[in-house]
Design a protein around this motif. Structure first.
Motif, PDB file in Angstrom:
ATOM      1  N   ILE A 168       0.830  -1.204   0.000  1.00 19.94           N
ATOM      2  CA  ILE A 168       0.000   0.000   0.000  1.00 19.94           C
ATOM      3  C   ILE A 168       0.871   1.265   0.000  1.00 19.94           C
ATOM      4  O   ILE A 168       0.542   2.257  -0.653  1.00 19.94           O
ATOM      5  N   TYR A 169       2.003   1.217   0.692  1.00 21.77           N
ATOM      6  CA  TYR A 169       2.864   2.391   0.747  1.00 21.77           C
ATOM      7  C   TYR A 169       3.586   2.635  -0.577  1.00 21.77           C
ATOM      8  O   TYR A 169       3.890   3.773  -0.914  1.00 21.77           O
ATOM      9  N   THR A 170       3.841   1.583  -1.335  1.00 18.57           N
ATOM     10  CA  THR A 170       4.400   1.748  -2.678  1.00 18.57           C
ATOM     11  C   THR A 170       3.381   2.473  -3.546  1.00 18.57           C
ATOM     12  O   THR A 170       3.726   3.399  -4.295  1.00 18.57           O
ATOM     13  N   HIS A 171       2.123   2.076  -3.434  1.00 18.60           N
ATOM     14  CA  HIS A 171       1.060   2.728  -4.202  1.00 18.60           C
ATOM     15  C   HIS A 171       0.913   4.192  -3.782  1.00 18.60           C
ATOM     16  O   HIS A 171       0.822   5.088  -4.635  1.00 18.60           O
ATOM     17  N   ILE A 172       0.904   4.449  -2.488  1.00 20.91           N
ATOM     18  CA  ILE A 172       0.769   5.817  -1.989  1.00 20.91           C
ATOM     19  C   ILE A 172       1.911   6.685  -2.504  1.00 20.91           C
ATOM     20  O   ILE A 172       1.692   7.806  -2.962  1.00 20.91           O
ATOM     21  N   SER A 173       3.132   6.173  -2.448  1.00 19.71           N
ATOM     22  CA  SER A 173       4.284   6.969  -2.907  1.00 19.71           C
ATOM     23  C   SER A 173       4.154   7.314  -4.388  1.00 19.71           C
ATOM     24  O   SER A 173       4.475   8.431  -4.801  1.00 19.71           O
ATOM     25  N   ASP A 200      12.051  -0.757   7.293  1.00 19.10           N
ATOM     26  CA  ASP A 200      11.159  -0.438   8.406  1.00 19.10           C
ATOM     27  C   ASP A 200      10.380   0.821   8.158  1.00 19.10           C
ATOM     28  O   ASP A 200       9.210   0.889   8.420  1.00 19.10           O
ATOM     29  N   GLY A 201      10.994   1.879   7.624  1.00 15.87           N
ATOM     30  CA  GLY A 201      10.273   3.119   7.325  1.00 15.87           C
ATOM     31  C   GLY A 201       9.781   3.815   8.567  1.00 15.87           C
ATOM     32  O   GLY A 201      10.043   3.423   9.688  1.00 15.87           O
ATOM     33  N   ASN A 202       9.034   4.898   8.345  1.00 11.08           N
ATOM     34  CA  ASN A 202       8.474   5.705   9.427  1.00 11.08           C
ATOM     35  C   ASN A 202       7.161   5.109   9.878  1.00 11.08           C
ATOM     36  O   ASN A 202       6.355   4.724   9.066  1.00 11.08           O
ATOM     37  N   LYS A 203       6.955   5.040  11.159  1.00 11.55           N
ATOM     38  CA  LYS A 203       5.710   4.444  11.660  1.00 11.55           C
ATOM     39  C   LYS A 203       4.852   5.442  12.310  1.00 11.55           C
ATOM     40  O   LYS A 203       5.160   6.370  12.852  1.00 11.55           O
ATOM     41  N   GLU A 241       9.606   5.971  -0.042  1.00  5.09           N
ATOM     42  CA  GLU A 241       9.117   5.055   0.989  1.00  5.09           C
ATOM     43  C   GLU A 241      10.038   4.966   2.202  1.00  5.09           C
ATOM     44  O   GLU A 241      10.014   3.994   2.941  1.00  5.09           O
ATOM     45  N   THR A 242      10.851   5.993   2.424  1.00  6.89           N
ATOM     46  CA  THR A 242      11.673   6.058   3.623  1.00  6.89           C
ATOM     47  C   THR A 242      10.795   6.394   4.817  1.00  6.89           C
ATOM     48  O   THR A 242      11.001   5.883   5.914  1.00  6.89           O
ATOM     49  N   TYR A 243       9.819   7.290   4.598  1.00  2.00           N
ATOM     50  CA  TYR A 243       8.818   7.637   5.604  1.00  2.00           C
ATOM     51  C   TYR A 243       7.455   7.220   5.077  1.00  2.00           C
ATOM     52  O   TYR A 243       7.216   7.226   3.870  1.00  2.00           O
ATOM     53  N   ARG A 244       6.576   6.913   5.996  1.00  2.65           N
ATOM     54  CA  ARG A 244       5.205   6.577   5.650  1.00  2.65           C
ATOM     55  C   ARG A 244       4.305   7.720   6.097  1.00  2.65           C
ATOM     56  O   ARG A 244       4.293   8.061   7.283  1.00  2.65           O
ATOM     57  N   PRO A 245       3.538   8.298   5.167  1.00  2.00           N
ATOM     58  CA  PRO A 245       2.663   9.403   5.566  1.00  2.00           C
ATOM     59  C   PRO A 245       1.537   8.916   6.469  1.00  2.00           C
ATOM     60  O   PRO A 245       1.025   7.805   6.312  1.00  2.00           O
ATOM     61  N   SER A 246       1.166   9.763   7.402  1.00  4.11           N
ATOM     62  CA  SER A 246       0.043   9.457   8.287  1.00  4.11           C
ATOM     63  C   SER A 246      -1.265   9.774   7.564  1.00  4.11           C
ATOM     64  O   SER A 246      -1.271  10.433   6.517  1.00  4.11           O
ATOM     65  N   ALA A 265       6.510  22.724   1.162  1.00  3.75           N
ATOM     66  CA  ALA A 265       6.223  24.065   1.666  1.00  3.75           C
ATOM     67  C   ALA A 265       4.729  24.373   1.595  1.00  3.75           C
ATOM     68  O   ALA A 265       4.161  24.958   2.522  1.00  3.75           O
ATOM     69  N   ALA A 266       4.085  23.950   0.518  1.00  2.15           N
ATOM     70  CA  ALA A 266       2.662  24.238   0.317  1.00  2.15           C
ATOM     71  C   ALA A 266       1.774  23.567   1.363  1.00  2.15           C
ATOM     72  O   ALA A 266       0.711  24.073   1.692  1.00  2.15           O
ATOM     73  N   ILE A 267       2.221  22.419   1.881  1.00  2.00           N
ATOM     74  CA  ILE A 267       1.411  21.699   2.865  1.00  2.00           C
ATOM     75  C   ILE A 267       2.024  21.774   4.271  1.00  2.00           C
ATOM     76  O   ILE A 267       1.642  21.018   5.158  1.00  2.00           O
ATOM     77  N   SER A 268       2.975  22.683   4.438  1.00  2.00           N
ATOM     78  CA  SER A 268       3.608  22.930   5.748  1.00  2.00           C
ATOM     79  C   SER A 268       4.264  21.692   6.348  1.00  2.00           C
ATOM     80  O   SER A 268       4.056  21.357   7.519  1.00  2.00           O
ATOM     81  N   GLU A 269       5.051  21.016   5.538  1.00  2.00           N
ATOM     82  CA  GLU A 269       5.834  19.868   6.000  1.00  2.00           C
ATOM     83  C   GLU A 269       7.315  20.207   5.827  1.00  2.00           C
ATOM     84  O   GLU A 269       7.669  21.057   5.012  1.00  2.00           O
ATOM     85  N   PRO A 270       8.203  19.553   6.565  1.00  2.01           N
ATOM     86  CA  PRO A 270       9.637  19.787   6.376  1.00  2.01           C
ATOM     87  C   PRO A 270      10.047  19.521   4.923  1.00  2.01           C
ATOM     88  O   PRO A 270       9.450  18.680   4.239  1.00  2.01           O
ATOM     89  N   SER A 271      11.070  20.212   4.455  1.00  2.00           N
ATOM     90  CA  SER A 271      11.420  20.196   3.036  1.00  2.00           C
ATOM     91  C   SER A 271      11.757  18.816   2.482  1.00  2.00           C
ATOM     92  O   SER A 271      11.522  18.552   1.308  1.00  2.00           O
ATOM     93  N   ASN A 272      12.307  17.913   3.287  1.00  2.00           N
ATOM     94  CA  ASN A 272      12.679  16.595   2.758  1.00  2.00           C
ATOM     95  C   ASN A 272      11.592  15.534   2.928  1.00  2.00           C
ATOM     96  O   ASN A 272      11.761  14.394   2.515  1.00  2.00           O
ATOM     97  N   THR A 273      10.466  15.898   3.493  1.00  2.00           N
ATOM     98  CA  THR A 273       9.411  14.924   3.777  1.00  2.00           C
ATOM     99  C   THR A 273       8.829  14.306   2.506  1.00  2.00           C
ATOM    100  O   THR A 273       8.647  13.090   2.434  1.00  2.00           O
ATOM    101  N   VAL A 274       8.539  15.121   1.506  1.00  2.00           N
ATOM    102  CA  VAL A 274       7.937  14.590   0.278  1.00  2.00           C
ATOM    103  C   VAL A 274       8.884  13.585  -0.378  1.00  2.00           C
ATOM    104  O   VAL A 274       8.465  12.518  -0.828  1.00  2.00           O
ATOM    105  N   SER A 275      10.164  13.910  -0.413  1.00  2.00           N
ATOM    106  CA  SER A 275      11.157  12.983  -0.960  1.00  2.00           C
ATOM    107  C   SER A 275      11.123  11.653  -0.220  1.00  2.00           C
ATOM    108  O   SER A 275      11.138  10.584  -0.829  1.00  2.00           O
ATOM    109  N   ARG A 276      11.040  11.728   1.075  1.00  2.00           N
ATOM    110  CA  ARG A 276      11.024  10.500   1.879  1.00  2.00           C
ATOM    111  C   ARG A 276       9.741   9.704   1.680  1.00  2.00           C
ATOM    112  O   ARG A 276       9.759   8.480   1.721  1.00  2.00           O
TER     113      ARG A 276
END
Length: 125
Positions: free
Chosen positions: A4-9, A122-125, A43-48, A28-39
């Motif tokens: 599911i996270y592959t699909h989300i990414s 493991d990614g972000n939980k 699939e380094t981080y998993r969005p909530s 910046a547009a969604i008020s997240e840290p600059s490297n979050t979208v890349s992650r």
């Protein structure tokens, strides 16, 4: 079915590229840290669920767009129709967004509960 996270990414990347945005500009547009979208996209981080809701609102899509096989709600069930009768269009849309959000959050919880394959990141939980 792919993870599911592959699909989300992939969906995040596709929506971002369609809009012609860099990862930094989207963050910046969604008020997240600059490297979050890349992650998210790698699939380094998993969005909530909350972050997916921010993305859905920004791109003006249903949060269910991030989940394979989930169709956008097209008809309000009879019980909700009765409870929401008389609401302004914006208020009704907010009720639908909330129901979609809850459905997405449930899908994320189910995905996290599945045992991971050996060697999977493991990614972000």
């Amino acid at each position: 079915m792919a993870d599911i996270y592959t699909h989300i990414s992939k969906v995040i990347r596709d929506l971002r590229e369609k809009k012609g945005l860099s990862q930094e500009a989207l963050a910046a547009a969604i008020s997240e840290p600059s490297n979050t979208v890349s992650r998210w996209e790698t699939e380094t981080y998993r969005p909530s669920a909350e972050q997916l809701e921010k993305l859905a609102r920004f791109f003006k899509v249903s949060i269910t767009a991030f989940f394979p096989g989930m169709e956008k709600l097209s008809d309000v069930p009879a019980a909700l129709a009765s409870a929401t009768r008389g609401l302004k269009k914006d208020d009704l849309e907010e009720v639908i967004r909330y129901a979609e959000f809850r459905k997405a959050r449930s899908a994320l919880k189910q995905a996290k509960a599945k045992p991971k394959a050996k060697g999977e990141r493991d990614g972000n939980k």
